[in-house]
Enzyme design. Structure first.
Site, PDB file in Angstrom:
ATOM      1  N   HIS A   1      32.856  -6.977  33.080  1.00  0.00           N
ATOM      2  CA  HIS A   1      33.898  -8.015  33.107  1.00  0.00           C
ATOM      3  C   HIS A   1      33.401  -9.200  32.284  1.00  0.00           C
ATOM      4  CE1 HIS A   1      36.209 -11.038  35.939  1.00  0.00           C
ATOM      5  NE2 HIS A   1      36.691 -11.021  34.715  1.00  0.00           N
TER       6      HIS A   1
ATOM      7  N   HIS B   1      30.321  -3.083  39.068  1.00  0.00           N
ATOM      8  CA  HIS B   1      30.989  -4.178  38.367  1.00  0.00           C
ATOM      9  C   HIS B   1      29.942  -5.209  37.927  1.00  0.00           C
ATOM     10  CE1 HIS B   1      34.570  -6.714  37.575  1.00  0.00           C
ATOM     11  NE2 HIS B   1      33.841  -7.723  38.021  1.00  0.00           N
TER      12      HIS B   1
ATOM     13  N   ASP C   1      29.350  -8.800  36.031  1.00  0.00           N
ATOM     14  CA  ASP C   1      30.015 -10.045  35.648  1.00  0.00           C
ATOM     15  C   ASP C   1      29.225 -10.788  34.582  1.00  0.00           C
ATOM     16  OD1 ASP C   1      32.384 -10.208  37.359  1.00  0.00           O
ATOM     17  OD2 ASP C   1      30.927 -10.129  38.993  1.00  0.00           O
TER      18      ASP C   1
ATOM     19  N   SER D   1      30.178  -5.658  42.989  1.00  0.00           N
ATOM     20  CA  SER D   1      29.771  -6.605  41.957  1.00  0.00           C
ATOM     21  C   SER D   1      28.350  -7.069  42.234  1.00  0.00           C
ATOM     22  CB  SER D   1      30.704  -7.822  41.961  1.00  0.00           C
ATOM     23  OG  SER D   1      30.061  -8.890  41.269  1.00  0.00           O
TER      24      SER D   1
ATOM     25  N   MET E   1      42.527 -11.459  38.782  1.00  0.00           N
ATOM     26  CA  MET E   1      41.546 -12.338  39.444  1.00  0.00           C
ATOM     27  C   MET E   1      42.201 -12.960  40.670  1.00  0.00           C
ATOM     28  SD  MET E   1      38.601 -12.229  37.940  1.00  0.00           S
ATOM     29  CE  MET E   1      37.953 -13.333  39.176  1.00  0.00           C
TER      30      MET E   1
ATOM     31  N   ASP F   1      39.789  -8.626  41.870  1.00  0.00           N
ATOM     32  CA  ASP F   1      38.427  -9.172  41.845  1.00  0.00           C
ATOM     33  C   ASP F   1      38.422 -10.574  42.434  1.00  0.00           C
ATOM     34  OD1 ASP F   1      35.846  -9.901  41.199  1.00  0.00           O
ATOM     35  OD2 ASP F   1      36.095  -9.706  39.020  1.00  0.00           O
TER      36      ASP F   1
HETATM   37  C1  DX5 Z   1      33.942 -13.920  40.020  1.00  0.00           C
HETATM   38  C2  DX5 Z   1      33.551 -12.528  39.601  1.00  0.00           C
HETATM   39  C3  DX5 Z   1      33.601 -11.547  40.696  1.00  0.00           C
HETATM   40  C4  DX5 Z   1      32.697 -11.856  41.852  1.00  0.00           C
HETATM   41  C5  DX5 Z   1      33.426 -11.447  43.074  1.00  0.00           C
HETATM   42  O1  DX5 Z   1      33.989 -14.746  38.924  1.00  0.00           O
HETATM   43  O2  DX5 Z   1      34.393 -12.061  38.556  1.00  0.00           O
HETATM   44  O3  DX5 Z   1      33.381 -10.217  40.226  1.00  0.00           O
HETATM   45  O4  DX5 Z   1      31.463 -11.207  41.823  1.00  0.00           O
HETATM   46  O5  DX5 Z   1      32.682 -11.838  44.165  1.00  0.00           O
HETATM   47  P1  DX5 Z   1      33.238 -11.867  45.627  1.00  0.00           P
HETATM   48  O6  DX5 Z   1      33.606 -10.455  45.983  1.00  0.00           O
HETATM   49  O7  DX5 Z   1      32.069 -12.374  46.407  1.00  0.00           O
HETATM   50  O8  DX5 Z   1      34.419 -12.785  45.652  1.00  0.00           O
HETATM   51 ZN    ZN Z   2      34.250  -9.816  38.062  1.00  0.00          ZN
END
Ligand code: DX5
Ligand code: ZN
Length: 229
Positions: free
Chosen positions: A66, A33, A35, A8, A137, A176
């Protein structure tokens, strides 16, 4: 089904996204990914279709977008046009989820539905046969670097079972939030086959190596899970 790693870019340096993508790809990233946050559905703002279009020019792997926004229907076409190969939408904001999922698929994009930590797996029941993937999530969406919510492990198992019951064994479970070397083996054992990781990759000094290491961990966990079966 192998395990795919989806770094991400939320935790990357936004002034150097091209280099972030290249490093992740050298490390074996299967997807990138992306966001998207609107400051309404989640308390943060990130990027829109223009950035996805630029990423598409440099990325060699598919872009996994996402959407953490309150009105995804308005923007699906723009993200498809910008180069998204996969789009996930949150069930919490969509009263007509069936229509949205099929609108995404009609554009030739893989359609995923995302569940917040407090959203029950039962909300998938009537859509499980239609989706290309489900995103669980494992933190409350909005920020990178949060702690993995332990209960997500059993939620992955429940989602996997719901997809199988619906005859959709081909649809992977994506997870995620808070995925790292410690949590990755657990979620793989639970049935997750796409692992999103932000901080564990771009929060390190060497994202290429971090991607490679996480992928190796996930592959080991998958092999162990197959042996145990
Ligand atoms: C959170 C996002 C994730 C985020 C995950 O709202 O949807 O994709 O980037 O980050 P980490 O891996 O640092 O928890
Ligand atoms: Zn995400």
């Amino acid at each position: 089904m192998s395990v795919q790693i989806a770094p991400s870019i939320l935790s990357a340096d936004f002034a150097a996204l091209g280099e972030a993508v290249a490093a992740a790809e050298r490390g074996g990233a299967d997807l990138i990914h992306v966001d998207v946050m609107d400051g309404h559905f989640v308390p943060n703002l990130t990027i829109g279709p223009a950035v996805v279009r630029s990423l598409k020019r440099v990325a060699t792997v598919p872009l996994d977008v996402h959407l953490m926004i309150t009105d995804p229907d308005r923007y699906i076409e723009a993200f498809q046009d910008a180069g998204a190969a996969m789009i996930s939408v949150h069930v919490e904001v969509l009263p007509h989820l069936h229509r949205t999922v099929h609108a995404i698929k009609a554009l030739g994009v893989k359609a995923g539905v995302a569940l917040n930590p407090s959203t029950p797996v039962a909300s998938l029941e009537q859509i499980a046969a239609d989706v290309d993937f489900v995103l669980v999530m494992s933190v409350n969406p909005g920020f990178g670097g949060q702690t993995f919510i332990t209960r997500s492990e059993s939620k992955v198992r429940e989602v996997r079972a719901a997809l199988d019951r619906a005859g959709n064994a081909a649809a992977p479970v994506e997870i995620d939030g808070g995925i790292d070397a410690r949590t990755a083996p657990r979620v793989v054992a639970a049935g997750a086959r796409i692992l999103v990781a932000g901080q564990a990759i771009f929060g390190t000094a060497d994202p290429e190596r971090a991607t490679r290491d996480l992928k190796a961990r996930a592959a080991d966990a998958l092999a162990a899970a197959s042996l145990a079966r």
